[in-house]
Design an enzyme around this catalytic site. Structure first.
Site, mmCIF file in Angstrom:
data_model
loop_
_atom_site.group_PDB
_atom_site.id
_atom_site.type_symbol
_atom_site.label_atom_id
_atom_site.label_comp_id
_atom_site.label_asym_id
_atom_site.label_seq_id
_atom_site.Cartn_x
_atom_site.Cartn_y
_atom_site.Cartn_z
ATOM 1 N N TYR A 142 -55.513 -45.414 62.039
ATOM 2 C CA TYR A 142 -56.962 -45.250 62.239
ATOM 3 C C TYR A 142 -57.334 -43.785 62.443
ATOM 4 O O TYR A 142 -58.482 -43.390 62.261
ATOM 5 C CB TYR A 142 -57.448 -46.060 63.442
ATOM 6 C CG TYR A 142 -57.441 -47.560 63.209
ATOM 7 C CD1 TYR A 142 -58.196 -48.118 62.173
ATOM 8 C CD2 TYR A 142 -56.676 -48.403 63.996
ATOM 9 C CE1 TYR A 142 -58.183 -49.479 61.935
ATOM 10 C CE2 TYR A 142 -56.659 -49.769 63.766
ATOM 11 C CZ TYR A 142 -57.417 -50.309 62.739
ATOM 12 O OH TYR A 142 -57.388 -51.649 62.504
ATOM 13 N N GLY A 176 -62.588 -33.879 50.421
ATOM 14 C CA GLY A 176 -61.606 -34.015 49.365
ATOM 15 C C GLY A 176 -60.858 -32.726 49.059
ATOM 16 O O GLY A 176 -60.523 -32.448 47.916
ATOM 17 N N CYS A 230 -41.504 -53.106 53.343
ATOM 18 C CA CYS A 230 -41.045 -52.782 54.686
ATOM 19 C C CYS A 230 -41.324 -53.943 55.652
ATOM 20 O O CYS A 230 -40.698 -54.982 55.524
ATOM 21 C CB CYS A 230 -41.622 -51.456 55.151
ATOM 22 S SG CYS A 230 -40.545 -50.687 56.388
ATOM 23 N N ILE A 250 -57.672 -33.481 47.238
ATOM 24 C CA ILE A 250 -57.813 -33.809 45.807
ATOM 25 C C ILE A 250 -58.105 -32.528 45.012
ATOM 26 O O ILE A 250 -57.590 -32.349 43.902
ATOM 27 C CB ILE A 250 -58.965 -34.829 45.589
ATOM 28 C CG1 ILE A 250 -58.703 -36.119 46.372
ATOM 29 C CG2 ILE A 250 -59.173 -35.118 44.112
ATOM 30 C CD1 ILE A 250 -57.550 -36.936 45.876
ATOM 31 N N THR A 277 -78.842 -25.999 50.173
ATOM 32 C CA THR A 277 -77.710 -25.070 50.141
ATOM 33 C C THR A 277 -77.416 -24.438 51.500
ATOM 34 O O THR A 277 -76.412 -23.752 51.654
ATOM 35 C CB THR A 277 -77.967 -23.907 49.144
ATOM 36 O OG1 THR A 277 -79.064 -23.136 49.632
ATOM 37 C CG2 THR A 277 -78.280 -24.425 47.759
ATOM 38 N N GLU A 320 -53.372 -25.618 51.887
ATOM 39 C CA GLU A 320 -54.600 -26.266 52.351
ATOM 40 C C GLU A 320 -54.635 -26.163 53.876
ATOM 41 O O GLU A 320 -53.675 -26.536 54.545
ATOM 42 C CB GLU A 320 -54.576 -27.731 51.907
ATOM 43 C CG GLU A 320 -55.809 -28.502 52.295
ATOM 44 C CD GLU A 320 -55.687 -30.011 52.013
ATOM 45 O OE1 GLU A 320 -54.837 -30.434 51.192
ATOM 46 O OE2 GLU A 320 -56.443 -30.765 52.640
ATOM 47 N N HIS A 323 -40.006 -47.976 50.813
ATOM 48 C CA HIS A 323 -41.405 -47.824 50.395
ATOM 49 C C HIS A 323 -41.494 -47.234 48.985
ATOM 50 O O HIS A 323 -41.561 -46.012 48.845
ATOM 51 C CB HIS A 323 -42.132 -46.875 51.350
ATOM 52 C CG HIS A 323 -42.295 -47.397 52.738
ATOM 53 N ND1 HIS A 323 -43.457 -47.977 53.179
ATOM 54 C CD2 HIS A 323 -41.439 -47.422 53.781
ATOM 55 C CE1 HIS A 323 -43.315 -48.347 54.444
ATOM 56 N NE2 HIS A 323 -42.098 -48.018 54.837
ATOM 57 N N PRO A 380 -76.326 -25.497 54.465
ATOM 58 C CA PRO A 380 -75.021 -25.716 55.110
ATOM 59 C C PRO A 380 -73.908 -24.885 54.459
ATOM 60 O O PRO A 380 -73.034 -24.354 55.148
ATOM 61 C CB PRO A 380 -74.775 -27.217 54.921
ATOM 62 C CG PRO A 380 -76.127 -27.812 54.748
ATOM 63 C CD PRO A 380 -76.946 -26.768 54.038
ATOM 64 N N GLU A 434 -43.955 -47.140 47.162
ATOM 65 C CA GLU A 434 -45.291 -46.549 46.932
ATOM 66 C C GLU A 434 -45.300 -45.035 47.121
ATOM 67 O O GLU A 434 -46.162 -44.347 46.585
ATOM 68 C CB GLU A 434 -46.348 -47.204 47.831
ATOM 69 C CG GLU A 434 -46.297 -46.857 49.323
ATOM 70 C CD GLU A 434 -45.360 -47.737 50.147
ATOM 71 O OE1 GLU A 434 -44.427 -48.332 49.565
ATOM 72 O OE2 GLU A 434 -45.545 -47.808 51.379
HETATM 73 N N1 GLN Z 1 -41.971 -52.206 62.037
HETATM 74 C C1 GLN Z 1 -40.918 -52.358 61.091
HETATM 75 C C2 GLN Z 1 -39.706 -51.530 61.440
HETATM 76 O O1 GLN Z 1 -39.783 -50.625 62.225
HETATM 77 C C3 GLN Z 1 -41.404 -52.028 59.687
HETATM 78 C C4 GLN Z 1 -41.843 -50.605 59.539
HETATM 79 C C5 GLN Z 1 -42.698 -50.375 58.328
HETATM 80 O O2 GLN Z 1 -43.291 -51.297 57.765
HETATM 81 N N2 GLN Z 1 -42.833 -49.127 57.898
HETATM 82 O O3 GLN Z 1 -38.642 -51.779 60.929
#
Ligand code: GLN
Length: 533
Positions: free
Chosen positions: A55, A17, A382, A20, A189, A142, A508, A191, A510
């Protein structure tokens, strides 16, 4: 004041973390009135994480200036409310590319180009870039990876040199792990001692140790660590697991970490940091009892980090709505017409996740159809938005082969198609439509109402778009294009006004939701999800 540099390194294991801790320290320094930014130096060879599978290192974050970045930059923004940029994330690949380009240009004519000094000088130059803008009092750097890795050596050498050059205008925070051995019922301690030794061997003496632990570290143990590691006792700070990552700044403050950093860098702490809005948020987290259950339909559900920014945006929105977020991951590869009722039972709202490629995409269509028919608040992001468009074309417009040309290049109903500007691009890295673009929303639309305005700017990461030649057909049958780019006229938002809340965004949202500035669309979605309950 002169810019101060704080270096954050990690030892023993990864995933402690560091992001964070860096973000929490920045949050506290911000609250003391300092201007702070955080940057991450990643030792891998990729130029940026843009071509990495989630991943590998989790979600790819996107900055407003169109850089595909490590997900820690998302934490930096969520904790500090300060936007990051391309300069905030540098990899070994970028450092080497710059040096090799200079070599080809002839900048080093006559010299042998070497890791020391050429690579380390380039690292130092990059570490100083944001500091030289004069926009920040503190630069927190970082260093990715774990001390002892071969690939992080040049970065640590650069840190060693910079600490020497900067003196008290810099300090090093080292994060380690104190494991608890259940059989022996003991915290260990060793490590930590070893990882500090490793750092010292590289010429870096940490000023502050942050010990990640699952159990309270007893006082004598802090003494022992302080003594063995040449660190003042009050600078041995423990980082216990918190119920929420947003409590970490408070935990560090209780141990005076902000004060210690200020003192060690020659600043005089001027009383308590102004944490009131943050505390209010944490108080809401603690008090929320009633749950809201949101389903996230995607193909990377085994890995929490793959949808980090979406998770955090949902968490923030739920918290501001005084709800506890119960986030249920729904594996789109496993969703079928037969099990959809069972898999989607009890959801108050559904997110259709972004993504690339065909794996699991049919399950997204199944989920959207179910949500549309049962009028469950649905938010497509998206690829999720593109799937909403395709599902609508298939099941409402009656084009059973409707698709995106990303999935089926020869479909006759290519309702999602490659953007014109993308058709000549062959390199995969950093070539999508990236970063913030303007968007104009239709007055009176649900989405305009959510933002409370019609001119917005949001971040993108895609190659495909809504195919404009189908626009009037969609509009006539009830799916409206309610957001478009004013210059290119690309469709950025679709909604189905007849439904409780069915909105898809090509961008996006988010990426720009922060603790002190939760995103209006996530808030609006969350309110709709709660209303239904
Ligand atoms: N694969 C889609 C594109 O390239 C959506 C990409 C995404 O969801 N970031 O437009």
């Amino acid at each position: 004041m002169e810019t101060k540099y704080i270096f954050v390194t990690g030892g023993v294991v990864s995933s402690l973390g560091k992001g964070i801790i860096s973000s929490s320290l920045a949050c506290l320094l911000n609250a003391h009135g300092y201007r702070v930014t955080i940057q991450k130096f990643d030792p891998y060879i990729n130029i940026d994480p843009g071509t990495l599978n989630p991943y590998e290192h989790g979600e790819c974050f996107v900055t407003a200036d169109g850089h595909e970045a490590d997900l820690d930059l998302g934490h930096y923004e969520r904790f500090t409310n300060v936007p990051t940029s391309r300069a905030n994330n540098v990899t070994t690949g970028r450092i080497y590319r710059n040096v090799i380009e200079k070599e080809r240009r002839g900048d080093y004519l006559g010299k042998t180009v070497q890791i020391i000094p050429h690579i380390t000088d380039e690292i130092k130059r990059n570490i100083r870039l944001l500091g030289e803008t004069g926009r920040f009092d503190f630069i927190i750097t970082e260093i990715g990876g774990t001390v002892g890795d071969i690939e992080s050596l040049p970065f640590l050498e650069a840190v060693r040199q910079m600490r020497w050059e900067l003196g008290s205008n810099s300090l090093c925070v080292h994060l380690t792990y104190v494991p608890f051995l259940h059989a022996a019922k003991e915290l260990k301690t060793k490590p930590t001692q070893h990882s500090v030794k490793e750092l010292q061997r590289l010429g870096i003496q940490p000023d502050i140790l942050v010990l990640r632990t699952e159990h309270d570290i007893p006082d004598q143990m802090r003494d022992k660590i302080a003594q063995f590691c040449n660190v003042a006792k009050d600078s041995v700070i423990q980082s216990l697991d918190c119920p929420s990552i947003y409590e970490v700044p408070l935990m560090l403050h209780r141990q005076h970490m902000d004060e210690i950093v200020l003192r060690k860098t020659g600043e005089t702490p001027d009383g308590e940091p102004h944490m009131k809005p943050w505390l209010d948020f944490v108080e809401k987290i603690r008090k929320a009892r009633e749950e809201v259950t949101i389903g996230l339909v995607g193909k990377y559900v085994e890995l929490q980090d793959a949808y980090k920014s979406i998770n955090e945006s949902l968490f923030q929105a739920a918290t501001y709505c005084d709800r506890r977020l119960n986030l249920r991951y729904i594996h789109s590869e496993k969703l079928t017409e037969e099990n959809v009722a069972e898999m989607m039972a009890g959801l108050d709202g559904v997110i259709i996740a972004p993504g690339f490629g065909s794996r699991g995409i049919e399950g997204k269509f199944v989920a959207i159809k179910w949500c549309r028919n049962h009028d469950i608040p649905t938010f497509g992001i998206c690829l999720g938005m593109q799937c909403m468009v395709i599902e609508y074309a298939r099941n409402v417009l009656g084009y059973s082969d409707a698709n995106s040309t990303e999935i089926n290049p020869s479909t006759s109903h290519n309702v999602i198609d490659m953007m014109e500007e993308q058709k000549h691009i062959s390199n995969m890295g950093g070539t999508m439509r990236l970063g913030a673009y303007d968007c104009r929303l239709t007055p009176g639309s649900r989405v305009a109402e959510a933002y409370g305005k019609t001119e917005i700017s949001e971040r993108h990461r895609h190659r495909y778009e809504f195919n404009d030649s189908f626009r009037s057909e969609f509009e006539k049958s009830g799916m409206r294009c309610v957001g478009e780019n004013p210059q290119s006229h690309l469709v950025e938002v679709v909604e189905i006004p007849g439904k409780r809340w069915m909105i898809g965004t090509q961008y996006h949202p988010e990426y720009s939701s922060t603790v002190l500035n939760p995103h209006p669309l996530f808030l609006s979605f969350m309110k709709a999800a709660i209303e239904e309950k």
